[in-house]
Write a protein that holds these residues in place. Structure first.
Motif, PDB file in Angstrom:
ATOM      1  N   GLY A 270      15.850 100.071  50.251  1.00 49.33           N
ATOM      2  CA  GLY A 270      15.335  98.972  49.447  1.00 49.33           C
ATOM      3  C   GLY A 270      13.825  98.853  49.399  1.00 49.33           C
ATOM      4  N   VAL A 271      13.097  99.851  49.895  1.00 47.90           N
ATOM      5  CA  VAL A 271      11.636  99.830  49.907  1.00 47.90           C
ATOM      6  C   VAL A 271      11.106 100.686  48.762  1.00 47.90           C
ATOM      7  CG1 VAL A 271       9.572 100.425  51.231  1.00 47.90           C
ATOM      8  CG2 VAL A 271      11.567  99.464  52.387  1.00 47.90           C
ATOM      9  N   TRP A 272      10.150 100.152  47.998  1.00 42.28           N
ATOM     10  CA  TRP A 272       9.533 100.923  46.924  1.00 42.28           C
ATOM     11  C   TRP A 272       8.508 101.889  47.516  1.00 42.28           C
ATOM     12  CZ3 TRP A 272      11.132 101.281  42.054  1.00 42.28           C
ATOM     13  CH2 TRP A 272      11.988 100.298  41.568  1.00 42.28           C
ATOM     14  N   ARG A 273       8.577 103.149  47.092  1.00 42.58           N
ATOM     15  CA  ARG A 273       7.717 104.193  47.628  1.00 42.58           C
ATOM     16  C   ARG A 273       6.909 104.858  46.519  1.00 42.58           C
ATOM     17  NH1 ARG A 273       6.545 104.396  52.662  1.00 42.58           N
ATOM     18  NH2 ARG A 273       7.089 106.548  53.188  1.00 42.58           N
ATOM     19  N   VAL A 274       5.673 105.168  46.805  1.00 49.38           N
ATOM     20  CA  VAL A 274       4.825 105.896  45.858  1.00 49.38           C
ATOM     21  C   VAL A 274       5.195 107.376  45.916  1.00 49.38           C
ATOM     22  CG1 VAL A 274       2.473 106.642  45.329  1.00 49.38           C
ATOM     23  CG2 VAL A 274       2.921 104.256  45.942  1.00 49.38           C
ATOM     24  N   ILE A 275       5.568 107.916  44.785  1.00 51.57           N
ATOM     25  CA  ILE A 275       5.903 109.338  44.696  1.00 51.57           C
ATOM     26  C   ILE A 275       4.687 110.158  44.285  1.00 51.57           C
ATOM     27  CG2 ILE A 275       7.452 111.019  43.620  1.00 51.57           C
ATOM     28  CD1 ILE A 275       8.781 108.863  45.434  1.00 51.57           C
ATOM     29  N   GLU A 276       3.841 109.579  43.472  1.00 49.04           N
ATOM     30  CA  GLU A 276       2.714 110.317  42.913  1.00 49.04           C
ATOM     31  C   GLU A 276       1.664 109.352  42.416  1.00 49.04           C
ATOM     32  OE1 GLU A 276       0.794 113.115  42.538  1.00 49.04           O
ATOM     33  OE2 GLU A 276       2.319 114.282  41.481  1.00 49.04           O
ATOM     34  N   LEU A 277       0.408 109.690  42.601  1.00 47.55           N
ATOM     35  CA  LEU A 277      -0.698 109.054  41.886  1.00 47.55           C
ATOM     36  C   LEU A 277      -1.362 110.133  41.056  1.00 47.55           C
ATOM     37  CD1 LEU A 277      -3.191 106.369  42.959  1.00 47.55           C
ATOM     38  CD2 LEU A 277      -4.109 108.514  42.064  1.00 47.55           C
ATOM     39  N   GLY A 278      -1.708 109.813  39.828  1.00 45.39           N
ATOM     40  CA  GLY A 278      -2.337 110.806  38.967  1.00 45.39           C
ATOM     41  C   GLY A 278      -3.408 110.194  38.091  1.00 45.39           C
ATOM     42  N   ASP A 279      -4.285 111.019  37.573  1.00 49.07           N
ATOM     43  CA  ASP A 279      -5.272 110.526  36.621  1.00 49.07           C
ATOM     44  C   ASP A 279      -4.563 110.140  35.330  1.00 49.07           C
ATOM     45  OD1 ASP A 279      -8.343 110.425  35.953  1.00 49.07           O
ATOM     46  OD2 ASP A 279      -7.335 111.295  34.217  1.00 49.07           O
ATOM     47  N   GLY A 280      -4.811 108.923  34.854  1.00 50.61           N
ATOM     48  CA  GLY A 280      -4.105 108.422  33.682  1.00 50.61           C
ATOM     49  C   GLY A 280      -4.405 109.176  32.405  1.00 50.61           C
ATOM     50  N   GLN A 281      -5.538 109.864  32.367  1.00 50.65           N
ATOM     51  CA  GLN A 281      -5.902 110.582  31.154  1.00 50.65           C
ATOM     52  C   GLN A 281      -4.959 111.744  30.863  1.00 50.65           C
ATOM     53  OE1 GLN A 281     -10.616 110.560  30.822  1.00 50.65           O
ATOM     54  NE2 GLN A 281      -9.924 111.204  32.842  1.00 50.65           N
ATOM     55  N   VAL A 282      -4.393 112.323  31.925  1.00 57.60           N
ATOM     56  CA  VAL A 282      -3.540 113.501  31.747  1.00 57.60           C
ATOM     57  C   VAL A 282      -2.101 113.227  32.180  1.00 57.60           C
ATOM     58  CG1 VAL A 282      -5.464 115.122  31.899  1.00 57.60           C
ATOM     59  CG2 VAL A 282      -4.264 114.445  33.995  1.00 57.60           C
ATOM     60  N   SER A 283      -1.736 111.940  32.280  1.00 60.37           N
ATOM     61  CA  SER A 283      -0.362 111.549  32.592  1.00 60.37           C
ATOM     62  C   SER A 283       0.381 111.272  31.296  1.00 60.37           C
ATOM     63  CB  SER A 283      -0.361 110.287  33.464  1.00 60.37           C
ATOM     64  OG  SER A 283      -0.989 110.519  34.702  1.00 60.37           O
ATOM     65  N   ASP A 284       1.572 111.816  31.176  1.00 56.70           N
ATOM     66  CA  ASP A 284       2.317 111.689  29.928  1.00 56.70           C
ATOM     67  C   ASP A 284       2.833 110.259  29.743  1.00 56.70           C
ATOM     68  OD1 ASP A 284       3.267 112.649  27.535  1.00 56.70           O
ATOM     69  OD2 ASP A 284       5.042 113.609  28.391  1.00 56.70           O
ATOM     70  N   ARG A 285       2.801 109.802  28.503  1.00 54.61           N
ATOM     71  CA  ARG A 285       3.348 108.492  28.152  1.00 54.61           C
ATOM     72  C   ARG A 285       4.799 108.662  27.751  1.00 54.61           C
ATOM     73  NH1 ARG A 285       4.104 106.493  23.093  1.00 54.61           N
ATOM     74  NH2 ARG A 285       2.812 108.174  22.263  1.00 54.61           N
ATOM     75  N   PRO A 286       5.719 107.915  28.377  1.00 54.36           N
ATOM     76  CA  PRO A 286       7.132 108.048  27.989  1.00 54.36           C
ATOM     77  C   PRO A 286       7.357 107.561  26.565  1.00 54.36           C
ATOM     78  CG  PRO A 286       6.848 106.170  29.440  1.00 54.36           C
ATOM     79  CD  PRO A 286       5.528 106.902  29.427  1.00 54.36           C
ATOM     80  N   THR A 287       8.324 108.132  25.900  1.00 55.59           N
ATOM     81  CA  THR A 287       8.586 107.772  24.507  1.00 55.59           C
ATOM     82  C   THR A 287       9.035 106.326  24.355  1.00 55.59           C
ATOM     83  OG1 THR A 287      10.836 108.652  24.753  1.00 55.59           O
ATOM     84  CG2 THR A 287       9.160 110.135  23.844  1.00 55.59           C
ATOM     85  N   SER A 288       9.491 105.703  25.427  1.00 55.37           N
ATOM     86  CA  SER A 288       9.938 104.309  25.352  1.00 55.37           C
ATOM     87  C   SER A 288       8.787 103.310  25.401  1.00 55.37           C
ATOM     88  CB  SER A 288      10.935 104.019  26.475  1.00 55.37           C
ATOM     89  OG  SER A 288      10.440 104.455  27.723  1.00 55.37           O
ATOM     90  N   ILE A 289       7.548 103.762  25.596  1.00 57.52           N
ATOM     91  CA  ILE A 289       6.370 102.891  25.502  1.00 57.52           C
ATOM     92  C   ILE A 289       5.687 103.161  24.177  1.00 57.52           C
ATOM     93  CG2 ILE A 289       4.084 102.378  26.420  1.00 57.52           C
ATOM     94  CD1 ILE A 289       5.093 102.828  29.183  1.00 57.52           C
ATOM     95  N   ASP A 290       5.588 102.136  23.335  1.00 62.82           N
ATOM     96  CA  ASP A 290       4.936 102.283  22.044  1.00 62.82           C
ATOM     97  C   ASP A 290       3.442 102.531  22.244  1.00 62.82           C
ATOM     98  OD1 ASP A 290       7.284 101.901  20.650  1.00 62.82           O
ATOM     99  OD2 ASP A 290       7.002  99.741  20.453  1.00 62.82           O
TER     100      ASP A 290
END
Length: 301
Positions: A270-290
């Protein structure tokens, strides 16, 4: 603010199709848009050619009125943010330098990009909320086995400084037990083979944790979470309503990075864990976000 996006390889005055919707949304929001040549940016000494269509700050931009003619070349400079394909840290530094020569400054400087883009840059700051991790410098077996010993026996996930091969899970990502040195090196060797010239920095070993839900991608601007959405690999699996960022938020803010993504998943306890931090400029936007609310979140101060 100018949004910089990769050019379409076949129509170099237009944005790459993958980023065209974001470019349209940026124009609609009143931002300038300029295209860069990603192939040039990733080639030796190609940074100046890569930014040739970005006008020097203060010069006439020659704009044709928003989307008229579908042209994005020659937009005015000043402050800029990149949304595009991944660049190595040294390529990004050359990119930033070539833009500076044109009096255009990326909001994320080269040191900030490396800190966000490569795991060793952010791991210590987030160690309390992310799986225990060790890494090597380079790809030799002796260093790998030292890193495995430092992490200790048990299951682990392998990657390099910037990327995993999770779509090759059993052959190049998951190590059932680091105590089996031979089997662990077999996975590492296959990972190195698949990454080939894209291999970055060294091997990274992360303790495997049992996760119960799809990853969530969060978007942070100037240390504040501006947007929460699905992970691009699972765009239709929307974030859980009980996403808890209270432990993560002060740690991300303390990094002092202008634009990053943080991917999280819920562990079995039940604990939220960080899997990855990345630079937002090269992080893909999911198709479900307009793209429109995405751009609005990006430029919000």
């Amino acid at each position: 603010m100018t949004l910089l996006v990769p050019a379409d390889p076949l129509r170099p005055r237009r944005p790459d199709e993958h980023f065209a919707a974001e470019a349209d949304a940026a124009r609609d929001a009143g931002l300038d848009v300029a295209v860069v040549d990603h192939d040039a940016l990733t080639s030796p000494d190609g940074a100046r050619r890569g930014v040739a269509r970005v006008k020097e700050s203060g010069k006439e931009s020659g704009k044709q009125g928003g989307k008229q003619g579908g042209r994005d070349d020659g937009e005015e400079g000043g402050k800029a943010v990149y949304r595009g394909w991944m660049l190595r840290a040294e390529q990004y530094a050359a990119f930033a330098g070539a833009l500076e020569d044109r009096d255009v400054t990326l909001r994320t400087d080269a040191a900030q990009y490396r800190r966000a883009h490569e795991l060793p840059g952010w791991y210590a700051a987030l160690a309390a909320v992310t799986p225990p991790t060790t890494w090597t410098v380079g790809d030799d077996r002796e260093a790998f086995e030292r890193a495995a010993c430092d992490l200790g026996p048990g299951p682990a996930v392998l990657r390099d400084y910037t990327k995993s091969m999770k779509h090759h899970w059993h052959e190049a990502a998951f190590i059932p037990d680091l105590a089996d040195a031979g089997a662990a090196w077999t996975v590492a060797s296959r990972f190195r083979e698949l990454r080939d010239d894209d291999f970055t920095g060294g091997f990274v070993l992360r303790r495997f944790e049992d996760l119960t839900k799809a990853e969530v991608r969060t978007w942070w601007v100037d240390g504040a979470c501006r947007l929460v959405g699905a992970h691009p690999d699972t765009p239709d699996e929307l974030p859980a309503a009980d996403l808890d960022l209270s432990a993560v938020a002060p740690l991300v803010a303390a990094l002092g990075l202008p634009f990053v993504t943080v991917d999280l998943a819920l562990r079995a306890d039940g604990v939220w864990r960080v899997i990855e931090l990345g630079d937002g400029q090269v992080s893909d936007r999911p198709t479900s976000i307009d793209p429109s609310p995405f751009i609005a979140a990006l430029v919000r101060s």
